[in-house]
Design an enzyme around this catalytic site. Structure first.
Site, PDB file in Angstrom:
ATOM      1  N   ARG A 143      48.089  39.410 -24.069  1.00 46.23           N
ATOM      2  CA  ARG A 143      46.754  39.021 -23.512  1.00 46.23           C
ATOM      3  C   ARG A 143      46.114  37.222 -23.204  1.00 46.23           C
ATOM      4  O   ARG A 143      44.529  36.999 -23.231  1.00 46.23           O
ATOM      5  CB  ARG A 143      45.675  38.627 -25.396  1.00 46.23           C
ATOM      6  CG  ARG A 143      46.419  40.353 -25.670  1.00 46.23           C
ATOM      7  CD  ARG A 143      45.254  40.505 -27.415  1.00 46.23           C
ATOM      8  NE  ARG A 143      44.597  39.481 -27.441  1.00 46.23           N
ATOM      9  CZ  ARG A 143      43.717  40.352 -28.817  1.00 46.23           C
ATOM     10  NH1 ARG A 143      43.833  40.852 -29.079  1.00 46.23           N
ATOM     11  NH2 ARG A 143      43.833  39.235 -29.215  1.00 46.23           N
ATOM     12  N   ASP A 144      46.914  37.084 -22.819  1.00 38.62           N
ATOM     13  CA  ASP A 144      46.252  35.756 -21.989  1.00 38.62           C
ATOM     14  C   ASP A 144      47.062  35.344 -20.746  1.00 38.62           C
ATOM     15  O   ASP A 144      47.840  33.647 -21.152  1.00 38.62           O
ATOM     16  CB  ASP A 144      46.390  34.254 -22.926  1.00 38.62           C
ATOM     17  CG  ASP A 144      45.355  32.989 -22.996  1.00 38.62           C
ATOM     18  OD1 ASP A 144      44.896  33.026 -21.754  1.00 38.62           O
ATOM     19  OD2 ASP A 144      45.363  32.335 -23.370  1.00 38.62           O
ATOM     20  N   ILE A 145      47.730  36.165 -20.149  1.00 38.74           N
ATOM     21  CA  ILE A 145      48.305  35.781 -18.814  1.00 38.74           C
ATOM     22  C   ILE A 145      47.868  35.201 -18.256  1.00 38.74           C
ATOM     23  O   ILE A 145      46.466  35.720 -17.632  1.00 38.74           O
ATOM     24  CB  ILE A 145      49.139  37.445 -18.386  1.00 38.74           C
ATOM     25  CG1 ILE A 145      49.851  37.644 -19.646  1.00 38.74           C
ATOM     26  CG2 ILE A 145      49.488  36.397 -17.007  1.00 38.74           C
ATOM     27  CD1 ILE A 145      50.542  38.885 -19.095  1.00 38.74           C
TER      28      ILE A 145
END
Length: 57
Positions: free
Chosen positions: A16-18
């Site tokens: 969810r935060d690449i």
């Protein structure tokens, strides 16, 4: 990167935060995916709600 993302997804985890800041390049040529702080398991919906902002803009 695709191996790391695939391994996480195989276990039901979504990062969810690449972003570039969460990727490390190691001298031996490996690429590491870091910062699973807001990752979520496919069965966990606690971090998601209408109007809630999670992660980087």
């Amino acid at each position: 990167m695709l191996t790391a993302i695939g391994a996480a997804h195989d276990e039901g985890v979504v990062h969810r935060d690449i972003k570039p800041g969460n990727v490390m390049l190691v001298r031996d040529g490996k690429t590491l995916l870091t910062d699973f702080g807001i990752a979520v398991h496919h069965t966990d919906t606690a971090l998601t709600a209408t109007g809630l902002v999670v992660g980087s803009a």
